[in-house]
Design a protein around this motif. Structure first.
Motif, PDB file in Angstrom:
ATOM      1  N   ARG A  20       3.316 -18.042   4.505  1.00 14.01           N
ATOM      2  CA  ARG A  20       2.680 -18.567   5.709  1.00 14.01           C
ATOM      3  C   ARG A  20       3.302 -19.902   6.120  1.00 14.01           C
ATOM      4  NH1 ARG A  20      -2.382 -19.159   4.049  1.00 14.01           N
ATOM      5  NH2 ARG A  20      -2.815 -16.957   4.362  1.00 14.01           N
ATOM      6  N   SER A  21       3.580 -20.764   5.143  1.00 14.35           N
ATOM      7  CA  SER A  21       4.189 -22.053   5.473  1.00 14.35           C
ATOM      8  C   SER A  21       5.623 -21.871   5.964  1.00 14.35           C
ATOM      9  CB  SER A  21       4.137 -22.998   4.276  1.00 14.35           C
ATOM     10  OG  SER A  21       4.920 -22.487   3.218  1.00 14.35           O
ATOM     11  N   ALA A  22       6.352 -20.900   5.430  1.00 14.93           N
ATOM     12  CA  ALA A  22       7.705 -20.625   5.928  1.00 14.93           C
ATOM     13  C   ALA A  22       7.651 -20.093   7.355  1.00 14.93           C
ATOM     14  CB  ALA A  22       8.405 -19.626   5.017  1.00 14.93           C
ATOM     15  N   LEU A  23       6.640 -19.294   7.656  1.00 12.46           N
ATOM     16  CA  LEU A  23       6.481 -18.781   9.016  1.00 12.46           C
ATOM     17  C   LEU A  23       6.150 -19.913   9.984  1.00 12.46           C
ATOM     18  CD1 LEU A  23       6.302 -16.312  10.917  1.00 12.46           C
ATOM     19  CD2 LEU A  23       3.880 -16.186  10.340  1.00 12.46           C
ATOM     20  N   LYS A  24       5.248 -20.804   9.578  1.00 13.80           N
ATOM     21  CA  LYS A  24       4.885 -21.943  10.439  1.00 13.80           C
ATOM     22  C   LYS A  24       6.063 -22.884  10.654  1.00 13.80           C
ATOM     23  CE  LYS A  24      -0.067 -22.048   9.611  1.00 13.80           C
ATOM     24  NZ  LYS A  24      -1.194 -22.787   9.036  1.00 13.80           N
ATOM     25  N   ALA A  25       6.919 -23.021   9.635  1.00  7.60           N
ATOM     26  CA  ALA A  25       8.095 -23.896   9.750  1.00  7.60           C
ATOM     27  C   ALA A  25       9.210 -23.240  10.570  1.00  7.60           C
ATOM     28  CB  ALA A  25       8.604 -24.262   8.364  1.00  7.60           C
ATOM     29  N   GLY A  26       9.099 -21.941  10.815  1.00  7.03           N
ATOM     30  CA  GLY A  26      10.106 -21.250  11.610  1.00  7.03           C
ATOM     31  C   GLY A  26      11.285 -20.739  10.805  1.00  7.03           C
ATOM     32  N   HIS A  27      11.164 -20.707   9.482  1.00  2.16           N
ATOM     33  CA  HIS A  27      12.257 -20.221   8.644  1.00  2.16           C
ATOM     34  C   HIS A  27      12.359 -18.698   8.672  1.00  2.16           C
ATOM     35  CE1 HIS A  27      12.928 -24.220   7.203  1.00  2.16           C
ATOM     36  NE2 HIS A  27      11.682 -24.325   6.753  1.00  2.16           N
ATOM     37  N   ILE A  28      11.242 -18.029   8.901  1.00  2.00           N
ATOM     38  CA  ILE A  28      11.221 -16.566   8.989  1.00  2.00           C
ATOM     39  C   ILE A  28      10.516 -16.176  10.281  1.00  2.00           C
ATOM     40  CG2 ILE A  28      11.319 -16.134   6.498  1.00  2.00           C
ATOM     41  CD1 ILE A  28       8.288 -15.782   6.500  1.00  2.00           C
ATOM     42  N   GLN A  29      10.777 -14.946  10.744  1.00  2.00           N
ATOM     43  CA  GLN A  29      10.126 -14.502  11.975  1.00  2.00           C
ATOM     44  C   GLN A  29       8.824 -13.763  11.700  1.00  2.00           C
ATOM     45  OE1 GLN A  29      12.132 -11.333  14.136  1.00  2.00           O
ATOM     46  NE2 GLN A  29      13.597 -11.105  12.459  1.00  2.00           N
ATOM     47  N   ALA A  30       8.645 -13.265  10.484  1.00  2.00           N
ATOM     48  CA  ALA A  30       7.418 -12.557  10.105  1.00  2.00           C
ATOM     49  C   ALA A  30       7.442 -12.361   8.590  1.00  2.00           C
ATOM     50  CB  ALA A  30       7.330 -11.208  10.799  1.00  2.00           C
ATOM     51  N   TYR A  31       6.305 -11.905   8.048  1.00  2.00           N
ATOM     52  CA  TYR A  31       6.299 -11.527   6.638  1.00  2.00           C
ATOM     53  C   TYR A  31       5.315 -10.386   6.412  1.00  2.00           C
ATOM     54  CZ  TYR A  31       2.105 -14.475   6.000  1.00  2.00           C
ATOM     55  OH  TYR A  31       0.859 -15.030   6.096  1.00  2.00           O
ATOM     56  N   TYR A  32       5.668  -9.567   5.421  1.00  2.00           N
ATOM     57  CA  TYR A  32       4.847  -8.434   5.018  1.00  2.00           C
ATOM     58  C   TYR A  32       4.067  -8.828   3.772  1.00  2.00           C
ATOM     59  CZ  TYR A  32       7.626  -5.387   8.027  1.00  2.00           C
ATOM     60  OH  TYR A  32       8.238  -4.795   9.097  1.00  2.00           O
ATOM     61  N   VAL A  33       2.836  -8.340   3.677  1.00  2.00           N
ATOM     62  CA  VAL A  33       2.028  -8.527   2.473  1.00  2.00           C
ATOM     63  C   VAL A  33       1.729  -7.146   1.906  1.00  2.00           C
ATOM     64  CG1 VAL A  33      -0.125  -9.396   1.519  1.00  2.00           C
ATOM     65  CG2 VAL A  33       0.999 -10.643   3.370  1.00  2.00           C
ATOM     66  N   VAL A  34       2.216  -6.920   0.688  1.00  2.00           N
ATOM     67  CA  VAL A  34       1.968  -5.660  -0.009  1.00  2.00           C
ATOM     68  C   VAL A  34       0.743  -5.886  -0.889  1.00  2.00           C
ATOM     69  CG1 VAL A  34       2.929  -3.931  -1.562  1.00  2.00           C
ATOM     70  CG2 VAL A  34       4.439  -5.168  -0.008  1.00  2.00           C
ATOM     71  N   PRO A  35      -0.391  -5.233  -0.583  1.00  2.00           N
ATOM     72  CA  PRO A  35      -1.613  -5.482  -1.361  1.00  2.00           C
ATOM     73  C   PRO A  35      -1.535  -4.861  -2.756  1.00  2.00           C
ATOM     74  CG  PRO A  35      -1.998  -3.779   0.268  1.00  2.00           C
ATOM     75  CD  PRO A  35      -0.603  -4.292   0.496  1.00  2.00           C
ATOM     76  N   THR A  36      -2.457  -5.269  -3.615  1.00  2.00           N
ATOM     77  CA  THR A  36      -2.459  -4.774  -4.995  1.00  2.00           C
ATOM     78  C   THR A  36      -2.727  -3.277  -5.074  1.00  2.00           C
ATOM     79  OG1 THR A  36      -4.781  -5.399  -5.167  1.00  2.00           O
ATOM     80  CG2 THR A  36      -3.159  -6.972  -5.992  1.00  2.00           C
ATOM     81  N   ASP A  37      -3.440  -2.723  -4.105  1.00  2.00           N
ATOM     82  CA  ASP A  37      -3.732  -1.286  -4.110  1.00  2.00           C
ATOM     83  C   ASP A  37      -2.749  -0.488  -3.242  1.00  2.00           C
ATOM     84  OD1 ASP A  37      -4.581  -2.266  -1.692  1.00  2.00           O
ATOM     85  OD2 ASP A  37      -6.450  -1.121  -1.663  1.00  2.00           O
ATOM     86  N   TYR A  38      -1.519  -0.958  -3.151  1.00  2.00           N
ATOM     87  CA  TYR A  38      -0.532  -0.304  -2.283  1.00  2.00           C
ATOM     88  C   TYR A  38      -0.252   1.130  -2.710  1.00  2.00           C
ATOM     89  CZ  TYR A  38       3.826   1.088  -0.195  1.00  2.00           C
ATOM     90  OH  TYR A  38       4.779   1.808   0.469  1.00  2.00           O
ATOM     91  N   ARG A  39      -0.174   1.394  -4.004  1.00  2.00           N
ATOM     92  CA  ARG A  39       0.157   2.758  -4.473  1.00  2.00           C
ATOM     93  C   ARG A  39      -0.922   3.769  -4.088  1.00  2.00           C
ATOM     94  NH1 ARG A  39       4.630   3.322  -7.673  1.00  2.00           N
ATOM     95  NH2 ARG A  39       5.450   1.413  -8.553  1.00  2.00           N
ATOM     96  N   GLU A  40      -2.158   3.321  -3.935  1.00  2.00           N
ATOM     97  CA  GLU A  40      -3.226   4.234  -3.529  1.00  2.00           C
ATOM     98  C   GLU A  40      -3.309   4.368  -2.012  1.00  2.00           C
ATOM     99  OE1 GLU A  40      -4.081   1.571  -5.756  1.00  2.00           O
ATOM    100  OE2 GLU A  40      -3.635   2.912  -7.441  1.00  2.00           O
ATOM    101  N   THR A  41      -3.174   3.268  -1.309  1.00  2.00           N
ATOM    102  CA  THR A  41      -3.394   3.291   0.147  1.00  2.00           C
ATOM    103  C   THR A  41      -2.113   3.467   0.948  1.00  2.00           C
ATOM    104  OG1 THR A  41      -3.179   0.885   0.344  1.00  2.00           O
ATOM    105  CG2 THR A  41      -5.389   1.769  -0.082  1.00  2.00           C
ATOM    106  N   GLY A  42      -1.015   2.916   0.472  1.00  2.00           N
ATOM    107  CA  GLY A  42       0.232   2.974   1.235  1.00  2.00           C
ATOM    108  C   GLY A  42       0.236   2.047   2.440  1.00  2.00           C
ATOM    109  N   GLN A  43      -0.731   1.140   2.516  1.00  2.00           N
ATOM    110  CA  GLN A  43      -0.857   0.224   3.653  1.00  2.00           C
ATOM    111  C   GLN A  43      -0.203  -1.112   3.337  1.00  2.00           C
ATOM    112  OE1 GLN A  43      -2.313   1.149   6.627  1.00  2.00           O
ATOM    113  NE2 GLN A  43      -2.352   3.162   5.669  1.00  2.00           N
ATOM    114  N   VAL A  44       0.509  -1.652   4.317  1.00  2.00           N
ATOM    115  CA  VAL A  44       1.150  -2.959   4.213  1.00  2.00           C
ATOM    116  C   VAL A  44       0.742  -3.755   5.446  1.00  2.00           C
ATOM    117  CG1 VAL A  44       3.362  -4.161   4.131  1.00  2.00           C
ATOM    118  CG2 VAL A  44       3.092  -2.018   2.925  1.00  2.00           C
TER     119      VAL A  44
END
Length: 157
Positions: free
Chosen positions: A87-111
């Protein structure tokens, strides 16, 4: 012959100096310039900043190898340990976006994708990274072939 010339010059002048002719004469180059300007703006608007990701599920452990010879067209993926760091890298403008892979990714497949303004690219590279890491147990040539996708060449004799 001078009467014919006089009639021709008069007819030409009457046709050329009409508003419609002058407007159409100026509209064509103006439209070409506008289209070229729009294409230039669309091309230079391309955001090449990297896209970050936070892997809370522990799925994305191997970095993505180069998949094509066009390495300059790919967006870099930057791993972050915590959501706060991303989040701080996004606010600083170093990245254009970021993905968060949740702990239950293998069950849900949601990012989750977080961005300040709609990102230009990075979805296909992130998708390839996820596929590459989910196929971790498979041999590398097959994995790279699956992740790289199909390449079709059509040749006509």
């Amino acid at each position: 012959m001078s009467r014919l010339r006089l009639v021709a010059v008069n007819t030409y002048a009457r046709q050329v100096f009409q508003k419609g002719f002058l407007a159409s004469l100026l509209i064509v180059p103006t439209m070409v310039v506008l289209i070229l300007g729009l294409l230039y703006l669309v091309e230079t608007r391309d955001d090449r900043r990297p896209v970050g990701y936070v892997d809370n599920a522990g799925v994305l452990t191997k970095p993505l190898p180069p998949l094509s010879d066009e390495g300059d067209k790919l967006i870099n993926l930057v791993p972050y340990a915590t959501t706060d760091a991303a989040r701080s890298a996004l606010k600083a403008g170093h990245i254009q976006a970021y993905y968060v892979v949740p702990t239950d990714y293998r069950e849900t497949g949601q990012v989750e994708l977080i961005y300040a303004s709609s990102p230009d690219a990075g979805a296909s590279e992130f998708r390839s990274l996820v596929r590459y890491n989910l196929l971790r147990g498979e041999p590398d040539p097959e994995t790279l072939r699956i992740v790289g996708g199909a390449s079709v060449t059509v040749r006509q004799p």
